[in-house]
Design a protein around this motif. Structure first.
Motif, short mmCIF file in Angstrom:
data_model
loop_
_atom_site.label_atom_id
_atom_site.label_comp_id
_atom_site.label_asym_id
_atom_site.label_seq_id
_atom_site.Cartn_x
_atom_site.Cartn_y
_atom_site.Cartn_z
N ALA A 34 0.85 -1.18 0.00
CA ALA A 34 0.00 0.00 0.00
C ALA A 34 0.89 1.24 0.00
O ALA A 34 2.01 1.21 0.52
N PRO A 35 0.42 2.34 -0.58
CA PRO A 35 1.20 3.58 -0.52
C PRO A 35 1.54 3.95 0.92
O PRO A 35 0.70 3.81 1.82
N ILE A 36 2.74 4.40 1.15
CA ILE A 36 3.17 4.72 2.51
C ILE A 36 2.46 5.96 3.00
O ILE A 36 2.43 7.00 2.34
N ASP A 37 1.87 5.85 4.17
CA ASP A 37 1.20 6.97 4.83
C ASP A 37 2.27 7.83 5.50
O ASP A 37 2.99 7.34 6.39
N PRO A 38 2.40 9.08 5.10
CA PRO A 38 3.45 9.93 5.69
C PRO A 38 3.36 10.04 7.21
O PRO A 38 4.38 10.12 7.90
N LEU A 66 -4.35 -1.34 3.73
CA LEU A 66 -3.59 -1.21 4.98
C LEU A 66 -2.14 -1.64 4.79
O LEU A 66 -1.20 -0.98 5.25
N VAL A 67 -1.96 -2.77 4.12
CA VAL A 67 -0.63 -3.32 3.88
C VAL A 67 -0.39 -3.53 2.38
O VAL A 67 0.70 -3.29 1.88
N TRP A 68 -1.42 -3.97 1.65
CA TRP A 68 -1.31 -4.25 0.21
C TRP A 68 -1.93 -3.10 -0.59
O TRP A 68 -2.83 -2.40 -0.11
N ASP A 69 -1.49 -2.96 -1.84
CA ASP A 69 -2.04 -1.90 -2.69
C ASP A 69 -3.42 -2.25 -3.24
O ASP A 69 -4.12 -1.39 -3.77
N GLY A 70 -3.83 -3.49 -3.12
CA GLY A 70 -5.13 -3.92 -3.63
C GLY A 70 -5.44 -5.32 -3.12
O GLY A 70 -4.82 -5.80 -2.17
N GLU A 71 -6.40 -5.97 -3.75
CA GLU A 71 -6.84 -7.29 -3.30
C GLU A 71 -6.01 -8.39 -3.97
O GLU A 71 -5.78 -8.37 -5.18
N TYR A 72 -5.57 -9.32 -3.14
CA TYR A 72 -4.84 -10.50 -3.61
C TYR A 72 -5.41 -11.71 -2.89
O TYR A 72 -5.89 -11.61 -1.76
N ALA A 86 7.02 -6.07 4.47
CA ALA A 86 8.20 -5.52 5.14
C ALA A 86 8.50 -4.09 4.72
O ALA A 86 9.36 -3.44 5.33
N ARG A 87 7.79 -3.57 3.72
CA ARG A 87 7.98 -2.17 3.32
C ARG A 87 7.07 -1.23 4.10
O ARG A 87 7.20 -0.01 3.99
N HIS A 88 6.15 -1.79 4.88
CA HIS A 88 5.30 -0.96 5.74
C HIS A 88 6.18 -0.36 6.83
O HIS A 88 6.95 -1.07 7.49
#
Length: 347
Positions: A34-38, A66-72, A86-88
């Motif tokens: 997901a895009p990082i929330d500043p 929340l964690v992913w950019d979309g549904e998987y 791990a990029r969160h």
């Protein structure tokens, strides 16, 4: 042949692709974060560097946004989601729970380690082969005593050494979560503690391969919470895993064990909201899926845990905290709320 990297033994089949399915280009990551929330990025930089927060596993489709950019689908996330997880900015640890169901090889551990940054640390559950006192049927009922329970050689060969070889310095805590014991075993607790002492003494040293690593023991029977248990852990250089679970007393009643083992790192697994009782996992799952919001917030536990974290990290010790979706309804949102509570205390 390596098993599918599923953390849940009862995964549903992968969904069939439809005409509307978005197909990512060849060579692109199969799961994107997901895009990082500043604001969360800023919060992460304000937390103590010794604190590593995370969740129990990572394969949940409901974490989209929340964690992913979309549904998987769950199988895709289980195999390919860890790098995105791990990029969160707040997720610097994860509990590897699938290891409870079957031991992993060093190469399997290494495949996980390769997907995360250098400062990420894993919390890894020991296999039921050595951590469960009972051999269980498919429905979870104990059928007979497990002859390999707390076996020193198996614990070293099937768990600790492969984790060291594969994860190396990305080990945070190796956790022996002892499943609930029958009354007949609890009646012989001194003998059981002797078996635990022998196993812990026989384990390979985690340092220097894993300088931040610690062996931790988590229990499900409050009868363990005694000075004799503390002495076994202290002798081995191990620690108590603070287990937030309805089978155990609330966090305040477990703190004397941590004080008796002080100074040292904090390992905590927040497993299940006390509202659901000791056998409430399925009830919680039914109420909380798809795990995208806090359904039953537990600020009392959260604030108490934040104080323990602040005291531990303030003294320069590591803290590894992993949270289950069944704690409040959504593990990533629980992590966010806990991080805010720690920040309010000044780290």
């Amino acid at each position: 042949m390596q098993d599918a990297l599923f953390d849940d033994p009862d995964m549903p089949p992968a969904p069939v692709a439809t005409a509307g399915t978005v197909r990512k280009r060849a060579g692109a990551p199969k799961v994107l974060p997901a895009p990082i929330d500043p604001t969360q990025q800023t919060l992460a930089t304000a937390l103590p560097p010794q604190l590593r927060l995370g969740t129990s596993s990572w394969y949940f489709p409901g974490w989209a946004g929340l964690v992913w950019d979309g549904e998987y689908g769950q199988p895709v996330l289980s195999k390919h989601g860890l790098a995105a997880y791990a990029r969160h900015p707040l997720l610097r640890s994860v509990s590897l729970d699938r290891t409870f169901y079957r031991p992993l090889s060093a190469s399997q551990f290494a495949a996980y380690a390769a997907q995360v940054p250098d400062d990420f640390r894993f919390v890894v559950k020991a296999p039921s082969l050595v951590a469960d006192a009972m051999v269980r049927a498919e429905d979870g009922r104990g059928e007979q005593p497990n002859p390999a329970f707390l076996d020193p050689a198996l614990a070293a060969q099937q768990f600790v050494q492969p984790a060291l070889d594969g994860l190396g310095d990305k080990i945070g805590a190796l956790v022996f979560q002892l499943s609930p014991l029958p009354g007949s075993m609890l009646a012989r607790l001194p003998q059981l503690l002797q078996r635990l002492r022998a196993m812990l003494a026989a384990l390979p040293a985690l340092r220097p391969a894993a300088p931040d690593g610690v062996i931790a023991v988590e229990v499900r029977n409050p009868e363990f919470l005694t000075p004799a248990f503390v002495e076994v852990l202290r002798e081995a250089g191990a620690t108590y895993c603070l287990g937030l679970h309805p089978k155990l007393p609330p966090i305040a009643a477990q703190l004397p064990l941590l004080r008796a083992l002080w100074p040292g790192p904090l390992v905590c697994r927040w497993n299940l909201n006390r509202l659901h009782g000791g056998y409430g996992y399925e009830q919680a799952k039914a109420l909380y899926e798809p795990f995208d919001k806090l359904v039953d917030p537990d600020p009392e536990t959260r604030e108490a845990l934040a104080r323990v974290i602040a005291g531990t990290t303030g003294a320069g010790h590591n803290a590894y905290i992993t949270i289950n979706n069944k704690a409040e309804g959504s593990a990533p949102l629980s992590v966010l709320a806990l991080a805010r509570a720690v920040e309010r205390l000044g780290g």
